[in-house]
Design a protein around this motif. Sequence first.
Motif, short mmCIF file in Angstrom:
data_model
loop_
_atom_site.label_atom_id
_atom_site.label_comp_id
_atom_site.label_asym_id
_atom_site.label_seq_id
_atom_site.Cartn_x
_atom_site.Cartn_y
_atom_site.Cartn_z
N ARG A 51 81.60 54.33 54.64
CA ARG A 51 82.50 55.25 55.72
C ARG A 51 81.50 56.30 56.28
NH1 ARG A 51 87.82 55.71 56.14
NH2 ARG A 51 87.46 58.19 56.35
N PRO A 52 81.36 56.54 57.54
CA PRO A 52 80.40 57.61 57.83
C PRO A 52 81.09 59.04 57.56
CG PRO A 52 81.65 56.58 59.80
CD PRO A 52 81.91 55.81 58.45
N ASN A 54 84.10 62.03 58.57
CA ASN A 54 84.66 62.79 59.78
C ASN A 54 83.40 63.50 60.53
OD1 ASN A 54 87.23 62.12 59.34
ND2 ASN A 54 87.49 64.42 57.94
N PRO A 55 83.61 63.86 61.85
CA PRO A 55 82.82 64.57 63.05
C PRO A 55 82.25 65.82 62.43
CG PRO A 55 84.75 64.17 63.85
CD PRO A 55 85.08 63.37 62.72
N ALA A 56 80.97 66.09 62.51
CA ALA A 56 80.34 67.49 62.31
C ALA A 56 80.89 68.50 63.20
CB ALA A 56 79.04 67.29 61.91
N ARG A 58 81.63 69.69 59.52
CA ARG A 58 82.74 69.40 58.55
C ARG A 58 82.51 69.95 57.13
NH1 ARG A 58 80.80 62.92 57.79
NH2 ARG A 58 78.86 63.69 56.59
N PRO A 75 82.95 60.48 53.71
CA PRO A 75 81.60 59.75 53.98
C PRO A 75 81.22 59.23 52.52
CG PRO A 75 81.14 61.91 53.66
CD PRO A 75 82.73 61.70 53.60
N LYS A 210 85.36 70.80 62.46
CA LYS A 210 85.98 70.16 63.66
C LYS A 210 87.10 69.11 63.31
CE LYS A 210 84.26 66.93 67.37
NZ LYS A 210 84.43 67.59 68.56
N PRO A 211 87.16 68.38 62.14
CA PRO A 211 87.96 67.57 61.86
C PRO A 211 89.54 68.29 61.65
CG PRO A 211 86.22 67.16 60.53
CD PRO A 211 86.05 68.68 61.02
#
Length: 310
Positions: A51-52, A54-56, A58, A75, A210-211
């Motif tokens: 898994r990558p 959540n977006p940064a 973070r 991640p 951000k998340p």
Amino acid sequence: QLTADIQNYHFNHILLNAAGVMCQTSTELDAVLASEYTGAVVTKSATPLVRPGNPAPRYYELNNGLGTINSMGLPNEGFDYYMNYVSAKETYKPIFFSIAGLSKQENITMLHQLQDADFDGLIELNLSCPNVPGKPQTGYDFEATEQILTEAFAFFKKPLGVKLPPYFDIVHFDDIAAILNKFPLAFVNTINSIGNGLVIDQTTDTVVIKPKAGFGGIGGTLVKATALANVRALRDRLNTNIKIIGTGGVTTGRDVYDHILCGADLVEVGSQLAIEGITVFERLEKELTEILTKKGYHSLDDVRGQLKII
Ligand code: DHB
């Protein structure tokens, strides 16, 4: 003499990383294992597939060492990566293999794979990740917690523990302990981050991650009192054969000492390891040793669980 035992596993030092910090890649895991001052390593909580996250941004460190907020979103390199890592690793230090499936079935599937593998370390079932949108923390759902443990222990024979979220009410300490005591758990690890806090940047009036519109798990100094309460409350209530890993708010040797006073066998370092790096373990162990020497204690057994009440 700063040692601990969980079942047949011996720890020559009581400190290790908290899951999620310095443990996603083999390089990071190697660094924790290579430290002279760690007793073990725990792997980044694995999901069946890579898994990558959540977006940064973070992850964020508050000013003045107050703590951290994160919403990494699990991640990780995927279950097979960590299985390959532990299979190839030659080390006398115990390894905790952490799993955090996104459903009960994912966790049961990974537990079957661990049961069937040659892996001879401990397994930490993470019931407390607050950061995957739409996935509530299992540890706050007592029925679901009992259900997954019932299904797991129907076949799982290796040393298994659970990573719990913090609880905040005496009734919840009573209820979760009553459930955990029904199972032959090797350990419980308390606490995960305090989930879904909110931190605001004062110059821009915006959230700092951000998340989830800024909501994230709180760690570090801010959570120490909650962590100590959870360690203490669970030590008071759990069968003595269930060992306790104390996690939360450890930035000094005194913090480690306080976790042990409350009953912790091992102590994990999350936020402060992220902030300070691998040398944190040497500093903390030396600070702890100074406290023990000053108080005239020769063994952690003189301290463990010896918190005094008035
Ligand atoms: C993550 C955070 C956690 O607190 C946890 O237990 C597992 C995963 C994360 O956001 O990656």
